[in-house]
Each structure stands twice: as C-alpha cells, then as structure tokens.
Design an enzyme around this catalytic site. Structure first.
Site, PDB file in Angstrom:
ATOM      1  N   HIS A 150     -18.487  36.190  33.895  1.00  0.00           N
ATOM      2  CA  HIS A 150     -18.774  37.073  35.025  1.00  0.00           C
ATOM      3  C   HIS A 150     -20.164  37.662  34.874  1.00  0.00           C
ATOM      4  CE1 HIS A 150     -14.158  37.338  35.434  1.00  0.00           C
ATOM      5  NE2 HIS A 150     -14.654  36.460  36.294  1.00  0.00           N
ATOM      6  N   HIS A 162     -15.304  39.423  27.916  1.00  0.00           N
ATOM      7  CA  HIS A 162     -15.471  40.026  29.239  1.00  0.00           C
ATOM      8  C   HIS A 162     -15.677  41.527  29.066  1.00  0.00           C
ATOM      9  CE1 HIS A 162     -14.092  36.677  31.996  1.00  0.00           C
ATOM     10  NE2 HIS A 162     -13.713  36.203  30.808  1.00  0.00           N
ATOM     11  N   GLU A 209     -11.695  42.360  26.553  1.00  0.00           N
ATOM     12  CA  GLU A 209     -12.379  43.194  27.547  1.00  0.00           C
ATOM     13  C   GLU A 209     -13.089  44.296  26.765  1.00  0.00           C
ATOM     14  OE1 GLU A 209     -12.623  42.708  30.744  1.00  0.00           O
ATOM     15  OE2 GLU A 209     -10.979  41.367  31.307  1.00  0.00           O
ATOM     16  N   GLU A 240     -21.329  41.160  33.451  1.00  0.00           N
ATOM     17  CA  GLU A 240     -20.728  41.647  32.201  1.00  0.00           C
ATOM     18  C   GLU A 240     -21.708  41.464  31.046  1.00  0.00           C
ATOM     19  OE1 GLU A 240     -16.792  39.882  32.206  1.00  0.00           O
ATOM     20  OE2 GLU A 240     -16.282  40.882  34.081  1.00  0.00           O
TER      21      GLU A 240
HETATM   22 ZN    ZN Z   1     -14.864  39.309  33.360  1.00  0.00          ZN
END
Ligand code: ZN
Length: 687
Positions: A427, A562, A635, A430
C-alpha cells in the site's frame, strides 16, 4: 570455448575506504541519534578510454581488457564500414578475445603494435579485400612473425559474413538467446551487442524486408530458446519476424523510439542490475563496436550519447542504476563535452543526486524515497558482498524495478537452507514499512560476524527482502501536499478514470469471494477485474513460485509489512472461522503460537486477520493456502487511533524507535523457518 573463459573485470573501487564510508554514512546503528538527513554515499570509478582516432581508441579498449596481453583471438575489422563487424563484438566476447579496427589499405601502426603486444593465437580478419586489403592481412601476418594463423571470414554479403562469424564462435545448441538486428544501420546491433556479450550470446544481422537464407540456416544451427529482434518493424519487418519464427518459434522484439532509447531498453531487459556502464557515441559506430567485448567483460550495457549532449533517456537510465564503474569510450570529439560527474549525478566521487523521482518534504527527510532506497541497498551489497545480493524481481506497471535483496552466507549460491520472505509497501502510503525493511537489511548486514544470533541466522537461512512492491503508488503518494494518501497501484482501469487496484485484494486465493473487497474501480479496496490482474501482484506471485525447487516451496515463513495498528495477523482473512476446512488444527495452533510469541516481543496484538475486518484475495491467505508458508501481516505503528491518513504517515522522528522495536519478532520469524511446528512442540512430527 566455455563462457567462463571470458576475461572478467571487477570494480577497482577503493573498497576498504568505501566500506568505512558506508558504515559511517549509510548504515548508522539505529540506537545512535540520526543526523538531520542520512545522505547515502557511494563511490564510482570512472575512466575514459580514448585515442587520437578510432584505431587508437580500439587499442585503448584492448589494453584495458587485456592489461597483460595474451588475448586468444583478435577480430580485425574495418574502421571505415560497419557492415562486416556487427557480429564481431559478441563473438570476440564469447571467445575471450578483442576487436581491433583497421583502415582498408594500411594497418595503423598503433594497431600493429597492439597486435604484437596481445600475441594472439589467431587473428580473424572480417570481410573481403575491398574492406580489409591483402596488404593489411600480410602486414598483420608479418608483424606476428608469420607463424600465427591470420584468416579471413568473408561471405558473399554482410549477412553471410555475420552467419560465418557466429558459426565460428558459438557451438550449436549452447546459446539461450540470439539477437537479430538490421544490417543496414549500426545502432540496433550495437544496442544488442553489449547484452549479447555479457551473456555469451550472438548478434546476427538481417535485411529489413527479408530474412537472408544464410541467417536462417545459422539460426537453425544455433537452435536458441528464443530470438530477440532489436529494433522496430521499420528496421526489421514483421515479415522477417514471421520468417524467423518458422525456425525459432519464440520471437520477441525490443526497441525504443530512437537509438538512445533502444540501447536503454535492451539494457533494462537484459542487464537490469548491472553496476557497470559503458558510454559511447551513438553518432558513429567504431567506438561502441570495439567496446562490446569490454562491456561484456564488465557485465554492463553500452549506453549511447552525443558528443555534447546526454539524451534524457540515457541519463535517467544511468542514474537509476547507481553504477559503481563508468567507462567512457572515445576521444574529445566523441564524448568530449560530457563530464562523468554530471552524467551520474556524482561530484567528487560521491553520490549527490540519487535516482530521480518524487521525494519526501524536508521535515520527513529521514524517510528514504525510491532512489534513496536503491542507493541504500546497493551500498549494502557493495559493503557486504559476501552476504548481500541485490536483485530486481520484476517491474511495476509504470516500469519501476521491484527491488529485493537476498541475505545469506555464500549468497551467490542457492543453498539447501530454509528460506524466509519479508515484503513491504503493498500500500503506497505505508511509508514506514520500507524503513522497516531497510532496518532489517541493515541489522543483518552490519551485525553479521559480531552478533552470534544474527550470524547463525544468516549462515543457516536464505532471507529475502522485497523493499517496495508498489513503487508507482509510492511515487504518486509523494506528489501530494505533502502526501496524497494513496493506497492502490497506478494501473489504469478500463471504462473509468478511476486508477489503481488494491494489491492486497488481488491475490489468487478466494479472490472476491467473501465481501472482503470492492468490485468498484473507484473504491480504495478495489480487487481488480480478475485475480492477478495487477502487474505487481504477478511479480510477487512469480517470485514466490520461483522458490519452488524440486517440487518443494523453500520459503517457510513470511511477514508482509503494512501500517497501521500494531497488530500481528495470521490467515485467514476471507473467513471469520478460526479453523476452516483449508487449514489444519496444527497449522492453526502454530500460527497462534508464533503470532503470540512475536507479539510478546514487540508489544503488538496478535489475532486472526479477519478479526480486524474480512479481506479476500489478500497475500497471506494465498501464501498459506497454496504454498503452505506460515505467513503473517504486521501492521506497524501506530495503534488505530482515528480514521486518518496521518496514521499511515507518521513523522520521521519515530522511524528509528518503531523499526528497532520489531527486531526480536523479525529475528524469531527467521529462526522459525527451520521448523515452524517447533512453536507447538511438534518439530519431531513434522520436520
Ligand atoms: Zn496496508
């Protein structure tokens, strides 16, 4: 002659000094306070090989290639017409020899002296007496004492000469690729020449409108896996391509809008990670022609310039490579107006301007943009060549390389060791994930040999890091004020102006199955029109599948990075069921045990992916379900606070602490690649 007989030239950079510079400037220990901006530093060696004229330049190249003489073969070819010589460079490279130029009626004295110095076992004269006269042949023979064979290769036309040169140099069935270019002009064949020379492949020439019979026969004899036509249909017609395909079924084209772009295109396709670059004029043929064997020995491309101008396509290609060796061919008339420092963005041997592209605002300058990231990982490779190898695993939709590093002892060898994969930046916004990947590279590289745990992990595993899967989205995100807040890639969607696919909804397991993605192109979590529709997910898929060896996936554990939430997620995302039919009880227990242990080391929360929200077509579902890899999503910082893009783009002050925070968890994942089931005490049953 086997390929390994080619002369190999390695960088002559002052390595120790460079390593110290890298240690000091590029890879600071994270614990130390970080300066206002980490300025990557690299050393480039640059040389100019030129003489008073084209003949002397060919001698200067030969002297660089054979500093102590003793070339096994010398191709002596016309410096006045190119036609007979286009195939000579790759042939000389294959045989470990040199190309020298001569005038038609007289052997230049500087060339004669070089022939004597090289003391070859044989000399091959290209073309008939009209282009290299018998006077020249006799002179060469006499200079070498009369006992060395000096033979002509001359066909009925330039095409037959090309075929004969190939036949004399390349054994049947031993080349993967044969390049074919027009014989009516020289730039395309030169563009093919350095790539061919580096790999040990031939270049053959053709008429534009019809494939000469001599070339068709030579292609049949060579029997390569494929033929690459260099140049567009105006140079090598589709009819010729069709004729070739009746001999060699796989035929591709490689070309750009002009000679400069074509050279870059071939280099990008066939020498994507070269760290040496040879520069020559694209306006005349002799310099680049004679340089082909040198480029082959350096494993680098020949890129073309004009005497007082570096075309933008060439300059960008050079800078993007962050080369460590640059060799400019020719005297002042050929490349005189160019300073090498300008060419590569270096001043005084230090990299001043990394690969161009959008960058971070000054207050977030500790973040590495794409060019800085590449410089950083290249510097690590140069400083730690025994354990770090940099590679491109493919290209993004917009053509950016997706860079990776392998870290292991004996890094150039594919050893039978358990493998671990880390990847970052599915992404675009990020940003912290790239820094986490760079942190891991730095930690493994700099602590190898001093930290016993890391030494053991690097010795006993093969560790892959993919630093940015979505470089297009990343570059786009940096064009905002200051950030766009972009998530998807930058591939257009048909029938709409909405751009991009959510790469982490585009993988091919359970794609679009379960309400965990959107079918609307405008949505932030658009899954694309089909599984694997996005260029970048195909690159990642193909890389992971490339690690299947003898039917067994070598990668055992994986983390995709992420932001944000401070979470460790295990599969599945597509269902809220803890242990569906496509997961075993022991696998589930292993995921839970590993996830919770890693969370105990970094203070994150471990949970099933779908506990966050249901996702379908995501990476870890595919990695586990189809490859049986123990695959986790991290994350990163911060915890979920407000629904704001700023969560994904924290200030650069947090980089050092928030990446170091994951050290223990990441090292644990590497350790567990030997046998993930050890997490539940079942190593004996499974491993
Ligand atoms: Zn992500």
């Amino acid at each position: 002659m086997p390929r390994s007989s080619r002369p190999r030239i390695r960088s002559v950079a002052p390595r120790l000094g460079f390593i110290l510079a890298v240690l000091a400037a590029v890879l600071p220990p994270t614990a130390a306070p970080v300066a206002a901006q980490v300025v990557p530093s690299a050393t480039v060696t640059s040389e100019r090989l030129g003489g008073a004229d084209r003949y002397a330049t060919s001698v200067a190249i030969s002297q660089r290639l054979f500093p102590s003489g003793e070339a096994p073969v010398v191709f002596l070819t016309s410096g006045q017409t190119f036609a007979d010589a286009l195939s000579a460079g790759p042939a000389a490279a294959r045989l470990g020899g040199a190309v020298l130029l001569t005038a038609a009626q007289a052997l230049p004295s500087v060339v004669e002296a070089e022939l004597v110095r090289l003391s070859p076992e044989r000399v091959v004269v290209l073309g008939g007496p009209a282009v290299v006269s018998d006077v020249v042949v006799d002179r060469a023979r006499a200079a070498l004492g009369g006992s060395i064979p000096v033979d002509r290769i001359a066909g009925a036309d330039r095409y037959e000469t090309s075929a004969l040169v190939s036949a004399a140099s390349f054994p049947a069935g031993e080349v993967d690729v044969a390049f074919v270019a027009t014989g009516t002009n020289f730039p395309d064949a030169l563009a093919a020449g350095s790539a061919a020379a580096a790999a040990g492949w031939p270049v053959l020439i053709t008429r534009t409108g019809a494939l000469p019979g001599s070339i068709a026969a030579e292609l049949a004899r060579l029997a390569p896996d494929k033929v690459v036509i260099v140049g567009g249909p105006g140079a090598v017609s589709d009819a010729v391509a069709a004729a070739i395909s009746t001999v060699v079924p796989l035929v591709y084209r490689s070309s750009g809008p002009d000679r400069f772009a074509t050279a870059v295109q071939v280099a990008n396709e066939y020498l994507p990670t070269a760290t040496s670059v040879v520069i020559a004029t694209g306006l005349t043929f002799p310099d680049a022609l004679a340089a082909v064997p040198l480029a082959g020995a350096l494993d680098g491309p020949i890129l073309l310039v004009q005497p007082d101008d570096v075309p933008a396509v060439t300059r960008d290609a050079i800078r993007a490579r962050v080369p460590t060796t640059i060799v400019a061919i020719g005297g002042p008339a050929a490349v005189g107006g160019i300073t090498l420092g300008e060419l590569v963005g270096w001043a005084d041997g230090r990299l001043a301007v990394p690969a161009p592209g959008p960058t971070y605002p000054g207050y977030d300058a500790r973040y590495h943009d794409y060019g800085e990231m590449l410089t950083y990982i290249r510097a690590a490779e140069i400083a730690y060549p025994d354990i770090v190898q940099v590679l491109s695993i493919g290209r993004s939709y917009e053509g950016r390389d997706i860079w990776a590093a392998k870290i292991s002892d004996n890094v150039a060898t594919d050893e039978p060791e358990p493998e671990v994969l880390f990847d970052a930046l599915h992404h675009a916004r990020e940003h912290l994930t790239v820094e986490q990947a760079l942190y891991l590279l730095r930690t493994l590289a700099t602590e190898y040999g001093s930290d016993p745990t890391i030494t053991g992990l690097v010795d006993g595993r093969e560790i892959w890091i993919v630093f940015a899967i979505n470089p297009d989205g990343w570059a786009y995100d940096l064009t905002g004020g200051p950030y766009v807040g972009w998530r998807k890639n930058r591939e257009p969607n048909t029938g709409t102006s909405a751009v991009g696919t959510d790469l982490n909804r585009n993988y091919g397991y359970g794609w679009g199955c379960c309400g965990g993605s959107s079918g609307s192109a405008a949505a932030w979590n658009y899954r694309g029109p089909a599984a694997w529709s996005a260029t970048e997910t195909r690159v990642m898929r193909d890389f992971v599948l490339s690690r299947v060896i003898d039917g067994r996936q070598q990668i055992r554990t994986h983390v995709t990075l992420h932001t944000n939430g401070e979470l460790i997620l295990w599969p599945y995302g597509y269902t809220r069921t803890d242990i569906p039919a496509d997961m075993t009880v022991d696998d589930h227990s292993t995921f839970v045990a590993m996830g919770r242990h890693m969370a105990s080391l970094n203070g994150y929360t471990a949970q099933q992916s779908s506990d966050l929200y249901v996702t379908d077509g995501d990476q870890i579902d595919w990695m586990y379900a189809t490859q049986h890899i123990f695959s986790f999503t991290f994350e990163l910082y911060p915890t979920e606070q407000v629904s704001s893009h700023a969560d994904h783009e924290p200030p650069d002050e947090v980089i050092a602490s928030q990446t170091a925070r994951n050290r223990g968890a990441l090292l644990y994942l590497i350790d567990m690649a030997v046998c993930p089931y050890a997490a539940i005490g079942k190593a004996g049953a499974y491993c």
